[in-house]
Design an enzyme around this catalytic site. Structure first.
Site, PDB file in Angstrom:
ATOM      1  N   GLY A 173      -3.464 -43.429 -16.348  1.00 17.34           N
ATOM      2  CA  GLY A 173      -4.917 -43.451 -16.551  1.00 17.34           C
ATOM      3  C   GLY A 173      -5.485 -42.281 -15.801  1.00 17.34           C
ATOM      4  N   GLU A 174      -6.381 -42.546 -14.894  1.00 14.69           N
ATOM      5  CA  GLU A 174      -7.002 -41.495 -14.086  1.00 14.69           C
ATOM      6  C   GLU A 174      -6.960 -41.957 -12.626  1.00 14.69           C
ATOM      7  OE1 GLU A 174      -8.010 -38.317 -14.406  1.00 14.69           O
ATOM      8  OE2 GLU A 174      -8.372 -38.643 -12.276  1.00 14.69           O
ATOM      9  N   SER A 175      -6.118 -41.270 -11.843  1.00 14.78           N
ATOM     10  CA  SER A 175      -5.872 -41.757 -10.482  1.00 14.78           C
ATOM     11  C   SER A 175      -7.138 -41.813  -9.638  1.00 14.78           C
ATOM     12  CB  SER A 175      -4.813 -40.890  -9.802  1.00 14.78           C
ATOM     13  OG  SER A 175      -5.198 -39.528  -9.813  1.00 14.78           O
TER      14      SER A 175
ATOM     15  N   CYS B  33       2.714 -42.147 -14.130  1.00 12.21           N
ATOM     16  CA  CYS B  33       1.722 -41.076 -14.209  1.00 12.21           C
ATOM     17  C   CYS B  33       0.637 -41.251 -13.136  1.00 12.21           C
ATOM     18  CB  CYS B  33       1.168 -40.975 -15.626  1.00 12.21           C
ATOM     19  SG  CYS B  33       0.476 -39.358 -15.978  1.00 12.21           S
TER      20      CYS B  33
ATOM     21  N   ARG C 145      -1.188 -33.299  -9.077  1.00  8.18           N
ATOM     22  CA  ARG C 145      -1.863 -33.792 -10.287  1.00  8.18           C
ATOM     23  C   ARG C 145      -1.945 -32.681 -11.337  1.00  8.18           C
ATOM     24  NH1 ARG C 145      -7.377 -34.815  -9.458  1.00  8.18           N
ATOM     25  NH2 ARG C 145      -7.385 -36.175 -11.283  1.00  8.18           N
TER      26      ARG C 145
ATOM     27  N   ILE D 192       1.358 -36.817 -20.252  1.00 10.13           N
ATOM     28  CA  ILE D 192      -0.060 -36.631 -20.578  1.00 10.13           C
ATOM     29  C   ILE D 192      -0.808 -36.253 -19.295  1.00 10.13           C
ATOM     30  CG2 ILE D 192      -2.142 -37.696 -21.525  1.00 10.13           C
ATOM     31  CD1 ILE D 192      -0.229 -39.771 -22.885  1.00 10.13           C
ATOM     32  N   ARG D 193      -1.278 -35.003 -19.234  1.00 10.03           N
ATOM     33  CA  ARG D 193      -1.929 -34.504 -18.007  1.00 10.03           C
ATOM     34  C   ARG D 193      -1.147 -34.998 -16.783  1.00 10.03           C
ATOM     35  NH1 ARG D 193      -6.329 -36.795 -17.122  1.00 10.03           N
ATOM     36  NH2 ARG D 193      -6.206 -38.364 -18.746  1.00 10.03           N
TER      37      ARG D 193
ATOM     38  N   HIS E 160       5.268 -41.673 -19.406  1.00 12.11           N
ATOM     39  CA  HIS E 160       4.775 -42.988 -19.841  1.00 12.11           C
ATOM     40  C   HIS E 160       5.795 -43.756 -20.684  1.00 12.11           C
ATOM     41  CE1 HIS E 160       0.446 -42.440 -18.861  1.00 12.11           C
ATOM     42  NE2 HIS E 160       0.713 -41.163 -19.056  1.00 12.11           N
TER      43      HIS E 160
ATOM     44  N   GLU F 190       5.911 -46.733 -21.276  1.00 18.73           N
ATOM     45  CA  GLU F 190       5.243 -47.852 -21.972  1.00 18.73           C
ATOM     46  C   GLU F 190       4.742 -47.436 -23.355  1.00 18.73           C
ATOM     47  OE1 GLU F 190       4.104 -46.114 -19.525  1.00 18.73           O
ATOM     48  OE2 GLU F 190       1.951 -45.720 -19.718  1.00 18.73           O
TER      49      GLU F 190
HETATM   50  N1  GLN Z   1      -4.126 -36.602 -14.715  1.00 18.69           N
HETATM   51  C1  GLN Z   1      -4.246 -37.996 -14.417  1.00 18.69           C
HETATM   52  C2  GLN Z   1      -4.582 -38.252 -12.953  1.00 18.69           C
HETATM   53  O1  GLN Z   1      -4.713 -37.361 -12.200  1.00 18.69           O
HETATM   54  C3  GLN Z   1      -2.998 -38.771 -14.778  1.00 18.69           C
HETATM   55  C4  GLN Z   1      -2.813 -38.809 -16.267  1.00 18.69           C
HETATM   56  C5  GLN Z   1      -2.096 -40.000 -16.775  1.00 18.69           C
HETATM   57  O2  GLN Z   1      -1.968 -41.037 -16.100  1.00 18.69           O
HETATM   58  N2  GLN Z   1      -1.677 -39.922 -18.017  1.00 18.69           N
HETATM   59  O3  GLN Z   1      -4.709 -39.362 -12.560  1.00 18.69           O
END
Ligand code: GLN
Length: 216
Positions: A68-70, A100, A129, A158-159, A195, A197
């Site tokens: 997700g987004e940390s 991630c 990150r 993903i990112r 990921h 999942e």
């Molecule tokens: N770039 C996201 C972060 O810094 C991580 C991306 C992801 O969980 N797919 O949290």
């Protein structure tokens, strides 16, 4: 107080937690792709629960922190009073798997964090990150993970973060062709930059479930 609630209070004060063998695996459900992790666990026949409150942490045998987004997971976990209990659970040896953003949350050191961003920590690693830059938002690649057998894992990034430094008790489970570490384990903790999942390949989850079962 009814007899039932009295009994519950007494057994909690004696045991602290329910017997670990009966406990489900929790998935931190503040933000990100927690539903996908819940689905994989159910597919594996594991009881799974979405964790949103500190009290729920008392009744799980392991925890997955999703992608997700940390920075958002960090903020929400502090807002909802989950950050300190999660740190305590990690210190007490709860098996935890972060994917991630979840790996970022487990890292002792986060590079390129936003101002004030914190992690739960526990994994003696420095994680950067968005390590693949904006040109490479996402990609999929085949990874050999010796621990999971001879068939390569197809890994979705993903990112994604990478592990830039690790302490002596951390073991790399997978590296990219250029040598960068993208999956690690240390004691009861494990993390992947990618990921599992999302791909239908359940081997990383099975590996984690095995770890939870051996602790039960
Ligand atoms: N770039 C996201 C972060 O810094 C991580 C991306 C992801 O969980 N797919 O949290």
């Amino acid at each position: 107080m009814s007899p039932t609630s009295l009994r519950r209070t007494v057994s909690q004060s004696v045991a602290g937690r329910s017997p670990v063998g009966q406990l489900p695996i929790g998935v931190l459900a503040l933000q990100g792709d927690f539903r996908e992790h819940l689905n994989v666990l159910q597919q594996l026949g594991e009881a799974a629960v979405a964790v949103k409150t500190p009290g729920q942490l008392e009744h799980i045998a392991g925890l997955i922190i999703p992608g997700g987004e940390s920075s958002v997971i960090d903020k929400l976990s502090r807002l909802y009073g989950l950050a300190e209990p999660i740190k305590a659970a990690i210190a007490a040896g709860l098996p935890v798997y972060g994917t991630c953003a979840g790996l970022i949350m487990l890292a002792d050191t986060v590079l390129d964090a936003i101002e004030g961003q914190q992690s739960f920590g526990g994994l003696d690693v420095a994680v950067r990150r968005n390590a693949f830059g904006s040109q490479t938002e996402s990609f999929e690649t085949e990874l050999l993970v010796p621990e999971l057998g001879d068939v390569a894992v197809s890994a979705v990034f993903i990112r994604a973060p990478v592990v830039e430094a690790m302490g002596p008790s951390v073991r790399a489970l997978a590296t990219l062709d250029d040598g960068r570490v993208v999956a690690v384990e240390q004691g009861s903790l494990m993390g992947t930059s990618f990921h599992p999942e999302m791909t239908g390949d359940t081997r990383f989850h099975e590996y984690f479930v095995e770890r939870v079962r051996s602790r039960r």
